[in-house]
Scaffold this motif. Structure first.
Motif, PDB file in Angstrom:
ATOM      1  N   VAL A  45       7.233   1.832 -23.752  1.00  0.00           N
ATOM      2  CA  VAL A  45       6.829   2.830 -22.758  1.00  0.00           C
ATOM      3  C   VAL A  45       5.314   2.805 -22.589  1.00  0.00           C
ATOM      4  CG1 VAL A  45       6.679   5.316 -22.322  1.00  0.00           C
ATOM      5  CG2 VAL A  45       8.833   4.319 -23.067  1.00  0.00           C
ATOM      6  N   ALA A  46       4.597   2.703 -23.703  1.00  0.00           N
ATOM      7  CA  ALA A  46       3.135   2.657 -23.635  1.00  0.00           C
ATOM      8  C   ALA A  46       2.656   1.393 -22.923  1.00  0.00           C
ATOM      9  CB  ALA A  46       2.548   2.735 -25.050  1.00  0.00           C
ATOM     10  N   VAL A  47       3.311   0.264 -23.176  1.00  0.00           N
ATOM     11  CA  VAL A  47       2.958  -0.985 -22.482  1.00  0.00           C
ATOM     12  C   VAL A  47       3.211  -0.832 -20.988  1.00  0.00           C
ATOM     13  CG1 VAL A  47       3.666  -3.387 -22.151  1.00  0.00           C
ATOM     14  CG2 VAL A  47       3.249  -2.532 -24.444  1.00  0.00           C
ATOM     15  N   ALA A  48       4.365  -0.277 -20.631  1.00  0.00           N
ATOM     16  CA  ALA A  48       4.716  -0.129 -19.213  1.00  0.00           C
ATOM     17  C   ALA A  48       3.708   0.752 -18.484  1.00  0.00           C
ATOM     18  CB  ALA A  48       6.123   0.453 -19.078  1.00  0.00           C
ATOM     19  N   ILE A  49       3.370   1.892 -19.060  1.00  0.00           N
ATOM     20  CA  ILE A  49       2.428   2.786 -18.395  1.00  0.00           C
ATOM     21  C   ILE A  49       1.026   2.184 -18.386  1.00  0.00           C
ATOM     22  CG2 ILE A  49       1.305   5.051 -18.531  1.00  0.00           C
ATOM     23  CD1 ILE A  49       3.992   6.217 -19.260  1.00  0.00           C
ATOM     24  N   SER A  50       0.630   1.506 -19.460  1.00  0.00           N
ATOM     25  CA  SER A  50      -0.681   0.854 -19.484  1.00  0.00           C
ATOM     26  C   SER A  50      -0.780  -0.201 -18.396  1.00  0.00           C
ATOM     27  CB  SER A  50      -0.937   0.203 -20.841  1.00  0.00           C
ATOM     28  OG  SER A  50      -1.014   1.164 -21.847  1.00  0.00           O
ATOM     29  N   LEU A  51       0.248  -1.027 -18.266  1.00  0.00           N
ATOM     30  CA  LEU A  51       0.230  -2.045 -17.216  1.00  0.00           C
ATOM     31  C   LEU A  51       0.221  -1.412 -15.831  1.00  0.00           C
ATOM     32  CD1 LEU A  51       2.708  -4.695 -18.663  1.00  0.00           C
ATOM     33  CD2 LEU A  51       0.224  -4.886 -18.420  1.00  0.00           C
ATOM     34  N   TYR A  52       0.961  -0.336 -15.668  1.00  0.00           N
ATOM     35  CA  TYR A  52       0.979   0.359 -14.376  1.00  0.00           C
ATOM     36  C   TYR A  52      -0.407   0.908 -14.048  1.00  0.00           C
ATOM     37  CZ  TYR A  52       1.649   4.073 -11.005  1.00  0.00           C
ATOM     38  OH  TYR A  52       1.520   4.892  -9.930  1.00  0.00           O
ATOM     39  N   GLN A 109       4.906 -12.098 -38.552  1.00  0.00           N
ATOM     40  CA  GLN A 109       6.188 -12.203 -37.851  1.00  0.00           C
ATOM     41  C   GLN A 109       6.694 -10.828 -37.415  1.00  0.00           C
ATOM     42  OE1 GLN A 109       8.280 -14.253 -41.006  1.00  0.00           O
ATOM     43  NE2 GLN A 109       8.363 -16.148 -39.779  1.00  0.00           N
ATOM     44  N   ILE A 110       6.578  -9.857 -38.291  1.00  0.00           N
ATOM     45  CA  ILE A 110       7.072  -8.516 -37.967  1.00  0.00           C
ATOM     46  C   ILE A 110       6.219  -7.886 -36.870  1.00  0.00           C
ATOM     47  CG2 ILE A 110       7.502  -6.197 -38.865  1.00  0.00           C
ATOM     48  CD1 ILE A 110       7.919  -7.514 -41.626  1.00  0.00           C
ATOM     49  N   LEU A 111       4.885  -7.930 -37.043  1.00  0.00           N
ATOM     50  CA  LEU A 111       3.995  -7.349 -36.041  1.00  0.00           C
ATOM     51  C   LEU A 111       4.126  -8.067 -34.705  1.00  0.00           C
ATOM     52  CD1 LEU A 111       0.775  -6.715 -38.157  1.00  0.00           C
ATOM     53  CD2 LEU A 111       2.395  -5.023 -37.305  1.00  0.00           C
ATOM     54  N   GLY A 112       4.193  -9.400 -34.747  1.00  0.00           N
ATOM     55  CA  GLY A 112       4.343 -10.177 -33.514  1.00  0.00           C
ATOM     56  C   GLY A 112       5.662  -9.900 -32.826  1.00  0.00           C
ATOM     57  N   GLY A 113       6.724  -9.798 -33.608  1.00  0.00           N
ATOM     58  CA  GLY A 113       8.039  -9.499 -33.031  1.00  0.00           C
ATOM     59  C   GLY A 113       8.083  -8.114 -32.408  1.00  0.00           C
ATOM     60  N   ALA A 114       7.509  -7.128 -33.101  1.00  0.00           N
ATOM     61  CA  ALA A 114       7.481  -5.762 -32.553  1.00  0.00           C
ATOM     62  C   ALA A 114       6.645  -5.722 -31.284  1.00  0.00           C
ATOM     63  CB  ALA A 114       6.927  -4.789 -33.591  1.00  0.00           C
ATOM     64  N   PHE A 115       5.492  -6.391 -31.291  1.00  0.00           N
ATOM     65  CA  PHE A 115       4.623  -6.394 -30.115  1.00  0.00           C
ATOM     66  C   PHE A 115       5.286  -7.114 -28.948  1.00  0.00           C
ATOM     67  CE2 PHE A 115       1.204  -8.298 -27.551  1.00  0.00           C
ATOM     68  CZ  PHE A 115       0.587  -7.126 -27.127  1.00  0.00           C
ATOM     69  N   LEU A 116       5.849  -8.282 -29.220  1.00  0.00           N
ATOM     70  CA  LEU A 116       6.495  -9.055 -28.157  1.00  0.00           C
ATOM     71  C   LEU A 116       7.681  -8.298 -27.567  1.00  0.00           C
ATOM     72  CD1 LEU A 116       6.323 -11.749 -26.670  1.00  0.00           C
ATOM     73  CD2 LEU A 116       7.911 -12.679 -28.346  1.00  0.00           C
ATOM     74  N   THR A 117       8.470  -7.678 -28.421  1.00  0.00           N
ATOM     75  CA  THR A 117       9.609  -6.885 -27.941  1.00  0.00           C
ATOM     76  C   THR A 117       9.127  -5.713 -27.090  1.00  0.00           C
ATOM     77  OG1 THR A 117      10.836  -7.483 -29.939  1.00  0.00           O
ATOM     78  CG2 THR A 117      11.668  -5.622 -28.665  1.00  0.00           C
ATOM     79  N   SER A 118       8.072  -5.043 -27.537  1.00  0.00           N
ATOM     80  CA  SER A 118       7.525  -3.930 -26.756  1.00  0.00           C
ATOM     81  C   SER A 118       7.006  -4.404 -25.406  1.00  0.00           C
ATOM     82  CB  SER A 118       6.391  -3.243 -27.528  1.00  0.00           C
ATOM     83  OG  SER A 118       6.892  -2.554 -28.636  1.00  0.00           O
ATOM     84  N   VAL A 119       6.348  -5.556 -25.374  1.00  0.00           N
ATOM     85  CA  VAL A 119       5.811  -6.070 -24.111  1.00  0.00           C
ATOM     86  C   VAL A 119       6.936  -6.443 -23.156  1.00  0.00           C
ATOM     87  CG1 VAL A 119       4.542  -7.998 -23.081  1.00  0.00           C
ATOM     88  CG2 VAL A 119       3.588  -6.798 -25.038  1.00  0.00           C
ATOM     89  N   VAL A 120       7.951  -7.128 -23.653  1.00  0.00           N
ATOM     90  CA  VAL A 120       9.057  -7.545 -22.785  1.00  0.00           C
ATOM     91  C   VAL A 120       9.790  -6.325 -22.220  1.00  0.00           C
ATOM     92  CG1 VAL A 120      11.317  -8.677 -22.782  1.00  0.00           C
ATOM     93  CG2 VAL A 120       9.366  -9.804 -23.849  1.00  0.00           C
ATOM     94  N   ILE A 123       7.537  -4.543 -19.673  1.00  0.00           N
ATOM     95  CA  ILE A 123       7.504  -5.195 -18.359  1.00  0.00           C
ATOM     96  C   ILE A 123       8.776  -4.864 -17.573  1.00  0.00           C
ATOM     97  CG2 ILE A 123       7.572  -7.454 -17.224  1.00  0.00           C
ATOM     98  CD1 ILE A 123       5.591  -8.412 -19.390  1.00  0.00           C
ATOM     99  N   ILE A 124       9.903  -4.851 -18.259  1.00  0.00           N
ATOM    100  CA  ILE A 124      11.163  -4.473 -17.603  1.00  0.00           C
ATOM    101  C   ILE A 124      11.075  -3.028 -17.098  1.00  0.00           C
ATOM    102  CG2 ILE A 124      13.618  -4.011 -18.009  1.00  0.00           C
ATOM    103  CD1 ILE A 124      13.546  -6.452 -19.960  1.00  0.00           C
ATOM    104  N   LEU A 125      10.526  -2.129 -17.918  1.00  0.00           N
ATOM    105  CA  LEU A 125      10.376  -0.729 -17.503  1.00  0.00           C
ATOM    106  C   LEU A 125       9.412  -0.600 -16.323  1.00  0.00           C
ATOM    107  CD1 LEU A 125      10.166   1.095 -20.958  1.00  0.00           C
ATOM    108  CD2 LEU A 125      12.096   1.064 -19.376  1.00  0.00           C
ATOM    109  N   LEU A 126       8.370  -1.412 -16.317  1.00  0.00           N
ATOM    110  CA  LEU A 126       7.401  -1.373 -15.225  1.00  0.00           C
ATOM    111  C   LEU A 126       8.048  -1.789 -13.912  1.00  0.00           C
ATOM    112  CD1 LEU A 126       4.455  -1.138 -14.185  1.00  0.00           C
ATOM    113  CD2 LEU A 126       4.196  -3.547 -14.801  1.00  0.00           C
ATOM    114  N   ALA A 131       7.919   3.247 -15.140  1.00  0.00           N
ATOM    115  CA  ALA A 131       6.534   3.562 -15.508  1.00  0.00           C
ATOM    116  C   ALA A 131       5.842   4.434 -14.459  1.00  0.00           C
ATOM    117  CB  ALA A 131       5.749   2.280 -15.771  1.00  0.00           C
ATOM    118  N   PRO A 132       5.914   4.092 -13.155  1.00  0.00           N
ATOM    119  CA  PRO A 132       5.279   4.981 -12.170  1.00  0.00           C
ATOM    120  C   PRO A 132       5.903   6.380 -12.155  1.00  0.00           C
ATOM    121  CG  PRO A 132       5.810   2.875 -11.170  1.00  0.00           C
ATOM    122  CD  PRO A 132       6.406   2.874 -12.532  1.00  0.00           C
TER     123      PRO A 132
END
Length: 173
Positions: A45-52, A109-120, A123-126, A131-132
């Motif tokens: 959610v934070a990634v989606a709103i930040s990108l928006y 691996q854990i941090l990268g996986g959590a970050f990548l999952t949050s970003v993907v 982006i779908i939420l955006l 997000a808007p």
């Protein structure tokens, strides 16, 4: 019995130690997984709103120079949401490490996986329009959100530079 086993048995009987039921371990494990998943979702959610907020056309204001534009952009970055991304990824990492198999994974691996999952997911939420919608909901219903979350209005509410935000109620000709 050996001396050690006798000491252990006497300690168990003295302190009335009983085994912990299996359901408590299962409940704890499910709770930790749920918290990790919720943390990744809040990161999304934070990634989606930040990108928006970063890609929103309301930010495009003509400025005098590239230097001024850089500082204007820096002033309106969604710091609240960026901090929320970092916190949620850390919480997801902390919860994942405490799962049954969490010790087997490397921190990167854990941090990268959590970050990548949050970003993907972000982006779908955006692109799904969530997000808007959520950002406008926060602007309308959360007091102080425009101070911490959506700071794009800072550019427009600057009377010293000839900019004044508001709503046109009527036009007299």
């Amino acid at each position: 019995m050996t001396v050690l086993s006798e000491k252990v048995m006497s300690k168990i009987t003295q302190d009335k130690i009983t085994p912990i039921p299996k359901w408590q371990f299962l409940l704890k494990s499910k709770f930790i997984w749920a918290m990790a998943i919720v943390s990744v979702f809040w990161g999304a959610v934070a990634v989606a709103i930040s990108l928006y907020l970063v890609t929103s056309p309301i930010d495009s204001l003509p400025t005098q120079s590239a230097y001024a534009q850089f500082w204007q952009s820096l002033a309106t970055l969604p710091y609240f949401w960026l901090v929320l991304i970092a916190v949620s990824i850390y919480v997801a990492y902390h919860n994942f490490v405490h799962t049954e198999d969490g010790y087997r994974w490397k921190t990167v691996q854990i941090l990268g996986g959590a970050f990548l999952t949050s970003v993907v997911i972000g982006i779908i939420l955006l692109y799904s329009g969530f997000a808007p919608w959520l950002n406008s909901y926060f602007v309308q219903h959360v007091p102080g959100y425009t101070v911490f979350g959506d700071m794009r209005g800072v550019k427009w509410m600057n009377p010293e530079q000839g900019r004044l935000a508001g709503q046109i109620l009527s036009v007299d000709s």
